[in-house]
Design a protein around this motif. Sequence first.
Motif, PDB file in Angstrom:
ATOM      1  N   VAL A 167       0.840  -1.297  -0.090  1.00 48.63           N
ATOM      2  CA  VAL A 167       0.647   0.177  -0.153  1.00 48.63           C
ATOM      3  C   VAL A 167       0.853   1.128  -0.159  1.00 48.63           C
ATOM      4  CG1 VAL A 167      -1.997   1.377   1.338  1.00 48.63           C
ATOM      5  CG2 VAL A 167      -1.978  -0.875   1.263  1.00 48.63           C
ATOM      6  N   LYS A 168       1.466   1.028   0.547  1.00 44.08           N
ATOM      7  CA  LYS A 168       2.708   2.567   0.772  1.00 44.08           C
ATOM      8  C   LYS A 168       3.549   2.938  -0.477  1.00 44.08           C
ATOM      9  CE  LYS A 168       2.201   3.962   5.392  1.00 44.08           C
ATOM     10  NZ  LYS A 168       2.035   5.736   5.263  1.00 44.08           N
ATOM     11  N   VAL A 169       3.707   1.309  -1.222  1.00 46.37           N
ATOM     12  CA  VAL A 169       5.030   1.437  -2.331  1.00 46.37           C
ATOM     13  C   VAL A 169       3.658   2.461  -3.409  1.00 46.37           C
ATOM     14  CG1 VAL A 169       5.257   0.319  -4.291  1.00 46.37           C
ATOM     15  CG2 VAL A 169       6.936  -0.272  -2.081  1.00 46.37           C
ATOM     16  N   ALA A 170       2.342   1.971  -3.300  1.00 48.06           N
ATOM     17  CA  ALA A 170       1.745   2.045  -3.763  1.00 48.06           C
ATOM     18  C   ALA A 170       1.238   3.814  -4.035  1.00 48.06           C
ATOM     19  CB  ALA A 170       0.388   1.335  -4.546  1.00 48.06           C
ATOM     20  N   GLU A 171       1.575   4.350  -3.001  1.00 50.37           N
ATOM     21  CA  GLU A 171       1.098   5.829  -2.525  1.00 50.37           C
ATOM     22  C   GLU A 171       3.000   6.445  -2.948  1.00 50.37           C
ATOM     23  OE1 GLU A 171       0.204   6.164   2.126  1.00 50.37           O
ATOM     24  OE2 GLU A 171      -1.300   4.760   1.933  1.00 50.37           O
ATOM     25  N   ALA A 172       4.080   5.818  -2.407  1.00 48.77           N
ATOM     26  CA  ALA A 172       4.643   7.266  -3.354  1.00 48.77           C
ATOM     27  C   ALA A 172       4.828   7.148  -4.234  1.00 48.77           C
ATOM     28  CB  ALA A 172       5.492   6.176  -2.593  1.00 48.77           C
ATOM     29  N   LYS A 173       3.944   5.925  -4.791  1.00 47.67           N
ATOM     30  CA  LYS A 173       4.162   6.230  -6.881  1.00 47.67           C
ATOM     31  C   LYS A 173       2.849   6.770  -7.077  1.00 47.67           C
ATOM     32  CE  LYS A 173       5.997   2.067  -9.198  1.00 47.67           C
ATOM     33  NZ  LYS A 173       5.478   1.231  -9.111  1.00 47.67           N
ATOM     34  N   ALA A 179      -3.618   2.225  -4.508  1.00 45.34           N
ATOM     35  CA  ALA A 179      -3.389   1.696  -3.214  1.00 45.34           C
ATOM     36  C   ALA A 179      -4.605   1.257  -2.164  1.00 45.34           C
ATOM     37  CB  ALA A 179      -3.189   3.120  -3.122  1.00 45.34           C
ATOM     38  N   LEU A 180      -5.886   1.846  -3.286  1.00 44.75           N
ATOM     39  CA  LEU A 180      -6.715   1.490  -3.004  1.00 44.75           C
ATOM     40  C   LEU A 180      -6.917   0.435  -2.907  1.00 44.75           C
ATOM     41  CD1 LEU A 180      -9.443   2.952  -1.636  1.00 44.75           C
ATOM     42  CD2 LEU A 180     -10.686   3.350  -3.638  1.00 44.75           C
ATOM     43  N   ASP A 181      -6.863  -0.525  -3.783  1.00 39.65           N
ATOM     44  CA  ASP A 181      -7.192  -2.137  -4.462  1.00 39.65           C
ATOM     45  C   ASP A 181      -6.440  -2.691  -2.993  1.00 39.65           C
ATOM     46  OD1 ASP A 181      -8.806  -1.253  -6.201  1.00 39.65           O
ATOM     47  OD2 ASP A 181      -7.064  -1.517  -7.462  1.00 39.65           O
ATOM     48  N   LEU A 182      -5.595  -2.946  -2.955  1.00 43.91           N
ATOM     49  CA  LEU A 182      -4.483  -3.318  -2.089  1.00 43.91           C
ATOM     50  C   LEU A 182      -5.335  -2.953  -0.748  1.00 43.91           C
ATOM     51  CD1 LEU A 182      -1.092  -2.652  -3.727  1.00 43.91           C
ATOM     52  CD2 LEU A 182      -2.052  -4.664  -3.613  1.00 43.91           C
ATOM     53  N   PHE A 193      -8.044  -4.495  12.136  1.00 47.76           N
ATOM     54  CA  PHE A 193      -6.696  -4.084  11.995  1.00 47.76           C
ATOM     55  C   PHE A 193      -7.427  -2.090  12.056  1.00 47.76           C
ATOM     56  CE2 PHE A 193      -2.654  -3.311   9.723  1.00 47.76           C
ATOM     57  CZ  PHE A 193      -1.963  -3.146  10.489  1.00 47.76           C
ATOM     58  N   VAL A 194      -6.745  -1.600  12.543  1.00 44.60           N
ATOM     59  CA  VAL A 194      -7.357  -0.261  12.664  1.00 44.60           C
ATOM     60  C   VAL A 194      -6.483   0.605  11.349  1.00 44.60           C
ATOM     61  CG1 VAL A 194      -7.186   2.059  13.708  1.00 44.60           C
ATOM     62  CG2 VAL A 194      -8.878   0.392  14.416  1.00 44.60           C
ATOM     63  N   PRO A 195      -5.197   0.334  11.658  1.00 42.62           N
ATOM     64  CA  PRO A 195      -4.147   1.330  11.006  1.00 42.62           C
ATOM     65  C   PRO A 195      -4.562   0.498  10.050  1.00 42.62           C
ATOM     66  CG  PRO A 195      -2.547  -0.221  12.456  1.00 42.62           C
ATOM     67  CD  PRO A 195      -3.906  -0.522  12.611  1.00 42.62           C
ATOM     68  N   GLY A 196      -4.732  -0.218   9.397  1.00 41.60           N
ATOM     69  CA  GLY A 196      -5.633  -0.323   7.827  1.00 41.60           C
ATOM     70  C   GLY A 196      -6.066   0.612   7.073  1.00 41.60           C
ATOM     71  N   LEU A 197      -7.748   0.445   8.257  1.00 43.90           N
ATOM     72  CA  LEU A 197      -9.092   1.677   7.987  1.00 43.90           C
ATOM     73  C   LEU A 197      -8.181   2.669   7.522  1.00 43.90           C
ATOM     74  CD1 LEU A 197     -11.394  -0.772  10.202  1.00 43.90           C
ATOM     75  CD2 LEU A 197     -11.537  -0.163   7.838  1.00 43.90           C
ATOM     76  N   ILE A 198      -7.287   3.501   8.590  1.00 45.23           N
ATOM     77  CA  ILE A 198      -6.777   4.852   9.187  1.00 45.23           C
ATOM     78  C   ILE A 198      -6.196   4.840   7.587  1.00 45.23           C
ATOM     79  CG2 ILE A 198      -4.402   6.380  10.180  1.00 45.23           C
ATOM     80  CD1 ILE A 198      -5.552   5.300  12.655  1.00 45.23           C
ATOM     81  N   GLU A 199      -5.183   3.962   7.461  1.00 41.55           N
ATOM     82  CA  GLU A 199      -4.712   4.179   5.567  1.00 41.55           C
ATOM     83  C   GLU A 199      -6.075   4.301   4.985  1.00 41.55           C
ATOM     84  OE1 GLU A 199      -1.253   5.178   4.485  1.00 41.55           O
ATOM     85  OE2 GLU A 199      -0.972   4.096   6.716  1.00 41.55           O
TER      86      GLU A 199
END
Length: 325
Positions: A167-173, A179-182, A193-199
Amino acid sequence: GTRDEASFIFWRALGMAKEGSVNEALRECDVIVHRREVALPATAALLYYHKQAQKVDRDAVESLKAAMKREVGSATDHALLMAALFNAYTEQFGDARQYVQRVLDSVPTSVAHATKGWVEYLAGKSQGGFSSSKTVGPVIEKCEAAFNAAAAHEGGKQNVDALMGRVKVAEAKRQWQQALDLVNEVVVQFEWFVPGLIEKAKVLMQTADWEQAMETAQRITQLEADNIETLRLSILYSLAVEARKSTAAQQLQQLVQCLQTQEPRNPALWLSCSQLFARLACRDRSIINVTVSMLRRAMEMLGGRVTSVYLTELGYQQLLMGQIN
């Protein structure tokens, strides 16, 4: 189990040290340093914390250096990967890469590849690799190769660290749809998993899909009533999208209460919240009053270590309020 308990104590100690409580961190790591499964990372942490202390205990440092040499030879893969992540979080990237590589050379698991990805990601972030389009390419290639290898490996589809890395790689690109699909894969597999929802909420915000972003924020609030990130998102929405300043001012007060409870010793977070909302407040006094008080609170935490960043920001916000003194 005991390994999980020792890991929890270990990472909690790092949190304490990051907040400036180095002595507390030392005490926590002393408790677990003799447990084989965390002996290497705990020794590395003790060495790092001793060097951070106001008065450095030279004898302790020397004996810990000797212990490190012993531990590195006999460390388990789990201990090596934990030590690698610790070193990455404390910006000791040479050691971090060395430990990961040792595991990859012997047993290249999904977890080992994912750890390599995060080490490279944190190294890139720390060394300004994401700040310009010239440097971002090589950094992202390394991260992407590692996270893809982690996802392709056995158990990779269930490895949340590998999925979040992608997800972070797709965001950086700036590939927001990918990023949304991942991140949707993460959220479907790991509902808790709250960090996933925040992302997910942050990615939706980047695509200006505010309606879904706020729905996701609502879902987080059901899992964690006082989540700082969702409060920040809600204030952002109130100010930037709906221009409802009175609502934003109330939410900002709520954010201050949450910060006081959860992050009472994290001046950098108080500063970033204060800066963000002061910029979006359009000189609204009810909001700037709160952002100035947040800034003063951060400066109190730092005491004699206040830097020019805080002073400059305070001057800027007082100008916004029309107070020139």
